[in-house]
Motif scaffolding. Structure first.
Motif, short mmCIF file in Angstrom:
data_model
loop_
_atom_site.label_atom_id
_atom_site.label_comp_id
_atom_site.label_asym_id
_atom_site.label_seq_id
_atom_site.Cartn_x
_atom_site.Cartn_y
_atom_site.Cartn_z
N VAL A 104 -0.82 -5.72 5.54
CA VAL A 104 -0.41 -4.66 4.62
C VAL A 104 0.97 -4.14 4.98
N LEU A 164 -10.57 -7.81 8.57
CA LEU A 164 -9.84 -6.74 7.90
C LEU A 164 -9.04 -7.27 6.70
N LEU A 165 -8.79 -8.59 6.70
CA LEU A 165 -8.06 -9.20 5.59
C LEU A 165 -8.92 -9.39 4.34
N ASN A 198 -8.28 -1.13 5.84
CA ASN A 198 -7.97 -1.85 4.63
C ASN A 198 -8.31 -0.90 3.48
N LEU A 216 -8.11 -8.68 0.43
CA LEU A 216 -6.68 -8.70 0.13
C LEU A 216 -6.33 -9.98 -0.61
N ASP A 228 0.86 -1.18 0.00
CA ASP A 228 0.00 0.00 0.00
C ASP A 228 0.90 1.23 0.00
#
Length: 426
Positions: free
Chosen positions: A172, A161-162, A114, A165, A58
């Motif tokens: 991240v 939160l993953l 995220n 991804l 990111d």
């Protein structure tokens, strides 16, 4: 018993500091494209003995984070006290809204996001991870692992939160403007220049590379050319959000297609800057009025080159038949797109060739790899990952400038041509 444990931790930490600061060699990481999400992942070495962890890149976030359940070696990590000045400094870098105090079980906590899904959590606990490592490099090859003595990262308590991804990733890796981003922490740990470079590969099977703490050399096969010598430069400019500068912007004064300017009054930006770099956006995003003007000029120039329009394929608005389109070193022969850059020198531009302007979406169809960002786009132009592929980009935070190579394909190499054969003599 507690005193003995604390003493052991301190001795171990001092040993790691000694081992790490004994070298000042730059570091590197592999960068791999995930074909399902179009995200780029970096390989990080964690734990004792070091194992590999995959984190999603990111470019604009300020603090690296991992899923607590996937961080299986918290015993080697030290919590940051919520009452410490360090915790206050960490939270001063955080512009995300917080609904709770900056503490979680007496440990410094941080709002996390995220960026790909905009999902947030308010209680990511902060740890000092003293077993994080990257390979050293002499610009030719990777060498032994160098351990960062005190690396700060956040542990998210929410596995959700993953979601969104790349599969297999644990969190991240943040490269944004912050004292706690990976480039900043590497620079501080080893007294290296606050510089990093990205060379993203478009091939899921052939990784690109990131360099930390060096302005070069960066050698790529087959001729072992130093790609840092190919760079032109433009200033990195300030774009302030909530008093913070987390992302990377350059001043694009105009966009041209085959030398013809795109007419728009909206090439201006949030905080006075035009164009942001993002690894969250898979393709370059333009504010609607800019996109429509740009697409119209591109279609007109494509018609003059006898390209045939095809039915649009989402998320793209402009597509062409690829039948009969000639190939070049830098992709299909289509109109050239120039980002004309403001700064210290006139006439500096970043040329985007067919390999970065067109994406194949079917056997005989290719589409213009730019998307409509709508009327309310915060930033007029967000330069996405696809446009960065096979371009070496150097983010020099000491001189506040961006170095860019344009397409390495024109130099008969690619970002996947770094020699990852280990050189143990570094």
């Amino acid at each position: 018993m507690a005193s003995t444990s604390a003493s052991s931790i301190n001795v171990s930490l001092l040993l790691l500091i000694f081992l790490s600061t004994a070298t000042a060699a730059p570091l590197l990481s592999t960068l791999t494209k995930d074909p399902k999400t179009n995200q780029y992942t970096a390989t990080v070495h964690t734990g004792t003995p070091p194992g590999t962890t995959t984190l999603v890149l990111d470019l604009g976030f300020f603090f690296s984070w991992v899923d607590c359940k996937k961080l299986g070696h918290l015993s080697s990590s030290l919590p940051v006290s919520c009452n410490s000045s360090l915790c206050a400094s960490i939270n001063s870098n955080n512009s995300l809204p917080r609904s709770e105090p900056a503490c979680a079980n007496e440990t410094c906590a941080l709002s996390l996001e995220n960026s790909f899904t905009r999902r947030r959590t308010a209680r990511g606990r902060i740890f000092v991870e003293h077993s994080l490592a990257f390979p050293e490099t002499d610009g030719h090859n990777p060498g032994p692992l160098a351990i960062i003595p005190r690396f700060f990262l956040s542990c998210s308590p929410a596995s959700t939160l993953l979601r969104g991804l790349a599969e297999g990733s644990s969190g991240v890796i943040a490269l944004g403007r912050s004292n706690f981003s990976v480039p900043a922490q590497i620079s501080a740990a080893f007294s290296l220049p606050h510089v990093f470079a990205l060379c993203l590969s478009g091939s899921p099977s052939a990784p690109g590379v990131a360099f930390f703490g060096t302005k070069g050399p960066h050698y790529f096969l087959p001729r072992n050319d130093d790609a840092s010598l190919f760079l032109a430069y433009t200033p990195l400019v300030a774009a302030v959000a909530n008093g913070l500068r987390r992302e990377y912007f350059i001043n694009v004064t105009s966009v041209e297609v085959n030398g013809n300017p795109v007419r728009s009054n909206n090439i201006r930006g949030f905080g006075g800057s035009c164009c942001q770099f993002s690894t969250v956006a898979p393709y370059t995003v333009m504010e609607r009025s800019i996109f429509r003007s740009f697409a119209a000029v591109f279609v007109r120039e494509a018609a003059s080159m006898n390209l045939t329009r095809a039915k649009p394929v989402k998320p793209f608005r402009v597509c062409f038949s690829s039948e009969g389109v000639a190939g070049t070193k830098a992709g299909p022969a289509v109109p050239a797109v120039d980002l004309v850059l403001g700064g210290d020198r006139d006439g500096v531009f970043w040329r985007i060739h067919g390999a970065n302007s067109m994406v194949r979406v079917g056997e005989d169809v290719m589409c213009l790899a730019f998307v409509d960002g709508g009327k309310r786009a915060r930033t007029p132009i967000v330069i996405g990952g696809y446009q960065m592929e096979d371009n070496l980009l150097q983010f020099d935070l000491e001189k506040e400038r961006l170095g860019f190579s344009s397409s390495l394909l024109l130099r008969d190499t690619t970002c996947s041509n770094f020699n990852f054969t280990r050189n143990p003599t570094i």
